[in-house]
Design a protein around this motif. Structure first.
Motif, PDB file in Angstrom:
ATOM      1  N   LEU A  35      32.834  50.213   9.808  1.00  9.99           N
ATOM      2  CA  LEU A  35      32.307  48.912  10.186  1.00  9.99           C
ATOM      3  C   LEU A  35      33.421  47.882  10.350  1.00  9.99           C
ATOM      4  O   LEU A  35      33.440  47.119  11.314  1.00  9.99           O
ATOM      5  CB  LEU A  35      31.296  48.435   9.142  1.00  9.99           C
ATOM      6  CG  LEU A  35      30.618  47.112   9.450  1.00  9.99           C
ATOM      7  CD1 LEU A  35      29.722  47.261  10.670  1.00  9.99           C
ATOM      8  CD2 LEU A  35      29.831  46.641   8.264  1.00  9.99           C
ATOM      9  N   TYR A  36      34.352  47.874   9.431  1.00 13.90           N
ATOM     10  CA  TYR A  36      35.421  46.872   9.488  1.00 13.90           C
ATOM     11  C   TYR A  36      36.486  47.193  10.529  1.00 13.90           C
ATOM     12  O   TYR A  36      37.207  46.309  10.968  1.00 13.90           O
ATOM     13  CB  TYR A  36      36.051  46.686   8.115  1.00 13.90           C
ATOM     14  CG  TYR A  36      35.169  45.875   7.204  1.00 13.90           C
ATOM     15  CD1 TYR A  36      34.954  44.525   7.442  1.00 13.90           C
ATOM     16  CD2 TYR A  36      34.514  46.458   6.133  1.00 13.90           C
ATOM     17  CE1 TYR A  36      34.123  43.777   6.632  1.00 13.90           C
ATOM     18  CE2 TYR A  36      33.684  45.718   5.316  1.00 13.90           C
ATOM     19  CZ  TYR A  36      33.502  44.378   5.567  1.00 13.90           C
ATOM     20  OH  TYR A  36      32.672  43.644   4.768  1.00 13.90           O
ATOM     21  N   LEU A  37      36.592  48.445  10.909  1.00 14.09           N
ATOM     22  CA  LEU A  37      37.608  48.837  11.897  1.00 14.09           C
ATOM     23  C   LEU A  37      36.989  49.158  13.254  1.00 14.09           C
ATOM     24  O   LEU A  37      37.615  49.820  14.073  1.00 14.09           O
ATOM     25  CB  LEU A  37      38.389  50.047  11.363  1.00 14.09           C
ATOM     26  CG  LEU A  37      39.146  49.812  10.056  1.00 14.09           C
ATOM     27  CD1 LEU A  37      39.688  51.126   9.517  1.00 14.09           C
ATOM     28  CD2 LEU A  37      40.258  48.808  10.253  1.00 14.09           C
ATOM     29  N   ARG A  38      35.781  48.693  13.502  1.00 13.40           N
ATOM     30  CA  ARG A  38      35.054  49.062  14.720  1.00 13.40           C
ATOM     31  C   ARG A  38      35.741  48.616  16.004  1.00 13.40           C
ATOM     32  O   ARG A  38      35.431  49.122  17.073  1.00 13.40           O
ATOM     33  CB  ARG A  38      33.622  48.566  14.659  1.00 13.40           C
ATOM     34  CG  ARG A  38      33.476  47.081  14.732  1.00 13.40           C
ATOM     35  CD  ARG A  38      31.996  46.682  14.702  1.00 13.40           C
ATOM     36  NE  ARG A  38      31.861  45.246  14.584  1.00 13.40           N
ATOM     37  CZ  ARG A  38      31.667  44.599  13.451  1.00 13.40           C
ATOM     38  NH1 ARG A  38      31.563  45.271  12.335  1.00 13.40           N
ATOM     39  NH2 ARG A  38      31.570  43.293  13.426  1.00 13.40           N
ATOM     40  N   ASN A  39      36.669  47.683  15.926  1.00 15.87           N
ATOM     41  CA  ASN A  39      37.379  47.232  17.132  1.00 15.87           C
ATOM     42  C   ASN A  39      38.408  48.246  17.614  1.00 15.87           C
ATOM     43  O   ASN A  39      38.811  48.221  18.767  1.00 15.87           O
ATOM     44  CB  ASN A  39      38.055  45.880  16.886  1.00 15.87           C
ATOM     45  CG  ASN A  39      37.041  44.784  16.673  1.00 15.87           C
ATOM     46  OD1 ASN A  39      35.922  44.865  17.164  1.00 15.87           O
ATOM     47  ND2 ASN A  39      37.420  43.763  15.926  1.00 15.87           N
ATOM     48  N   ASN A  40      38.848  49.132  16.742  1.00 14.08           N
ATOM     49  CA  ASN A  40      39.818  50.159  17.099  1.00 14.08           C
ATOM     50  C   ASN A  40      39.075  51.491  17.239  1.00 14.08           C
ATOM     51  O   ASN A  40      38.855  52.204  16.266  1.00 14.08           O
ATOM     52  CB  ASN A  40      40.910  50.241  16.028  1.00 14.08           C
ATOM     53  CG  ASN A  40      42.041  51.145  16.433  1.00 14.08           C
ATOM     54  OD1 ASN A  40      41.880  52.022  17.278  1.00 14.08           O
ATOM     55  ND2 ASN A  40      43.187  50.951  15.806  1.00 14.08           N
ATOM     56  N   GLN A  41      38.690  51.832  18.461  1.00 17.53           N
ATOM     57  CA  GLN A  41      37.842  52.991  18.710  1.00 17.53           C
ATOM     58  C   GLN A  41      38.502  54.304  18.285  1.00 17.53           C
ATOM     59  O   GLN A  41      37.829  55.227  17.832  1.00 17.53           O
ATOM     60  CB  GLN A  41      37.439  53.043  20.182  1.00 17.53           C
ATOM     61  CG  GLN A  41      36.228  53.893  20.459  1.00 17.53           C
ATOM     62  CD  GLN A  41      35.001  53.461  19.666  1.00 17.53           C
ATOM     63  OE1 GLN A  41      34.750  52.281  19.469  1.00 17.53           O
ATOM     64  NE2 GLN A  41      34.237  54.420  19.198  1.00 17.53           N
ATOM     65  N   GLN A  42      39.814  54.387  18.414  1.00 17.13           N
ATOM     66  CA  GLN A  42      40.502  55.619  18.037  1.00 17.13           C
ATOM     67  C   GLN A  42      40.416  55.847  16.526  1.00 17.13           C
ATOM     68  O   GLN A  42      40.149  56.963  16.076  1.00 17.13           O
ATOM     69  CB  GLN A  42      41.967  55.556  18.485  1.00 17.13           C
ATOM     70  CG  GLN A  42      42.692  56.867  18.359  1.00 17.13           C
ATOM     71  CD  GLN A  42      44.090  56.789  18.972  1.00 17.13           C
ATOM     72  OE1 GLN A  42      44.630  55.715  19.193  1.00 17.13           O
ATOM     73  NE2 GLN A  42      44.669  57.941  19.240  1.00 17.13           N
TER      74      GLN A  42
END
Length: 192
Positions: A35-42
């Protein structure tokens, strides 16, 4: 119920609770990280893969441990599925608690997720007023601990059950019918 079946039942619930606790903690931590890293798709893809293999691994390891408890009596596909569902239930409680804590700490994350979904529905021509009403109720429910834990249990039962269909194929064992130790005479193996 005779003593050996009671003992196996106690061991099964203990193993399910222990495995479910660890699985639930790992699953909750990985879900929150996603959830917190959802901006980095990889990174999200890597975390999702780790989550998938963690769930499969925990289910396999604990179901195998449970199969060993049955000794030479064997361990059927249905016994394995029953154990995996018990373990998934415990994991769902822990994962639900983790999700509730995350929702309480950062309620904005719920709103962000609902906004994305709202825009999709409005783009498809749905009534904006009805969407806003339903999303308002959804936001309230996501801050209700009982609802979130029940939702966590339900989702882990489905997820664990689907994985259990495959894991149980590898865990089941045919019984040999002949006891090889004193533990097998009673039908249980108390060594862990």
């Amino acid at each position: 119920m005779d003593d050996s079946k009671k003992t196996v039942n106690k061991i099964e619930w203990r193993e399910a609770a222990t495995g479910g606790l660890y699985l639930g903690i790992v699953y909750a931590v990985l879900s929150i990280a996603t959830l917190y890293l959802r901006n980095n798709q990889q990174v999200v893809s890597i975390i999702s893969a780790i989550s998938f293999f963690s769930v499969a691994g925990f289910l396999f390891v604990y179901a195998t441990r449970m199969a060993r408890q049955y000794g030479n009596r064997g361990y059927t596909y249905l016994q394995s599925m029953r154990f995996i569902l018990k373990m998934s239930m415990f994991a769902g409680v822990i994962a639900g608690i983790g999700l509730f804590i995350q929702n309480k700490i950062n309620p904005e994350s719920i709103r962000q997720q609902l906004e994305v979904t709202r825009d999709l529905y409005i783009g498809k021509g749905w009534d904006a007023q009805l969407i806003d009403q339903s999303f308002s109720m959804t936001e309230q429910l996501m801050l209700n601990p009982l609802f979130v834990v029940i939702m966590g249990v339900g989702s882990m039962l489905v997820y664990g059950g689907l994985m259990g269909l495959i894991v149980s194929l590898f865990v089941r064992r045919k019984g040999t019918g002949s006891p090889t130790s004193a533990n097998d005479l009673t039908g249980i193996n108390t060594e862990t």
